[in-house]
Design a protein around this motif. Structure first.
Motif, PDB file in Angstrom:
ATOM      1  N   LEU A  19       0.837  -1.206   0.000  1.00  0.00           N
ATOM      2  CA  LEU A  19       0.000   0.000   0.000  1.00  0.00           C
ATOM      3  C   LEU A  19       0.874   1.258   0.000  1.00  0.00           C
ATOM      4  O   LEU A  19       2.055   1.192   0.351  1.00  0.00           O
TER       5      LEU A  19
ATOM      6  N   ALA B  81      -0.471   5.773   3.483  1.00  0.00           N
ATOM      7  CA  ALA B  81      -1.524   4.974   4.112  1.00  0.00           C
ATOM      8  C   ALA B  81      -0.928   4.082   5.204  1.00  0.00           C
ATOM      9  O   ALA B  81      -1.532   3.874   6.255  1.00  0.00           O
TER      10      ALA B  81
ATOM     11  N   SER C  52      -6.478   7.526  -0.150  1.00  0.00           N
ATOM     12  CA  SER C  52      -7.350   6.824   0.810  1.00  0.00           C
ATOM     13  C   SER C  52      -8.337   7.790   1.458  1.00  0.00           C
ATOM     14  O   SER C  52      -8.567   7.743   2.663  1.00  0.00           O
TER      15      SER C  52
END
Ligand code: ZN
Length: 251
Positions: free
Chosen positions: A134, A138, A239
């Protein structure tokens, strides 16, 4: 910051009374008569150690604490008050997201940011990071990894480390991790001296805006010139969170 200010006013004091104004919050008679042994940050919340039971307080999005030395009438949206000899601690929360709960033992475990500063242990974080794909930002915001890390800090830390927020976590080198940790330590030290960031409704215990926001280099500066390379700072969502960075020098 809030934790430090709270310590200044209530450490060692005895809880005289607790008044609950919100049916969502439970009443804890066990608090009465106990002395405040410690106030600690834990993740995004606070732990108030009553030499035995520990109160966990989470202010969430809209909760704020205020100190009232004169025991005046509690303002609207007061959720609970805790009385001491010298004054009263109030929690004001118009949206009722704040929570208060009492536990009878301190659960040691996850390291908080102040602990990270005291003895930075990179190995477990790096080990986890090698397996994650990721975006690095994040990963930094994952509360399991770094409890207490906030969006503003994550933007500033990645800028200081010259790392693009979208870089896959597993591609961050050990040298870059060292930069991230150094930047985290520096930024949190400045933030503590300036009594916290106060963007988006956050105010410290005495109702004043923190001064750290004036030191932010990328956060809130979209469209402005990068202080390092004279590129242009951009804002994009990552995100679901507003992410400020310089595409020219954060790679
Ligand atoms: Zn730049």
């Amino acid at each position: 910051t809030l934790c430090r200010q709270l310590k200044q006013v209530i450490l060692g004091d005895q809880v005289r009374a607790v008044t609950i104004y919100d049916t969502k919050i439970a009443y804890f008679p066990a608090m009465i008569g106990r002395h405040i042994k410690d106030v600690r940050r834990r993740g995004k919340g606070l732990e108030i150690d009553l030499s035995g039971p520990v109160v966990h307080l989470h202010l969430r999005m809209s909760g704020r604490l205020f100190w009232q030395p004169d025991f005046g009438l509690p303002p609207t949206h007061t959720r609970f008050t805790i009385d001491f000899a010298q004054g009263r601690l109030l929690c004001i929360d118009p949206r009722r997201f704040a929570t208060l709960d009492l536990r009878h033992e301190y659960e040691a475990g996850k390291s908080s940011i102040p602990n990270l500063l005291a003895g930075i242990d990179l190995d477990p974080i790096c080990l986890q990071a090698q397996r994650r794909r990721l975006p690095i930002k994040a990963f930094l915001l994952d509360q399991q990894v770094l409890p207490g890390m906030g969006n503003i800090y994550a933007c500033e830390i990645l800028f200081e480390s010259s790392i693009n927020p979208w870089r896959p976590t597993c591609d961050v080198t050990p040298e870059e991790w060292q930069k991230i940790i150094t930047a985290t330590a520096d930024i949190l030290k400045i933030a503590v001296t300036c009594r916290g960031t106060s963007i988006s409704d956050w105010r410290d215990l005495f109702g004043q805006k923190g001064e750290y926001q004036h030191r932010l280099k990328v956060y809130g500066h979209a469209g402005e010139t990068c202080p390092r390379c004279h590129g242009q700072i951009e804002r994009q969502k990552l995100s679901g969170r507003g992410t400020y960075y310089c595409p020219s020098c954060q790679t």
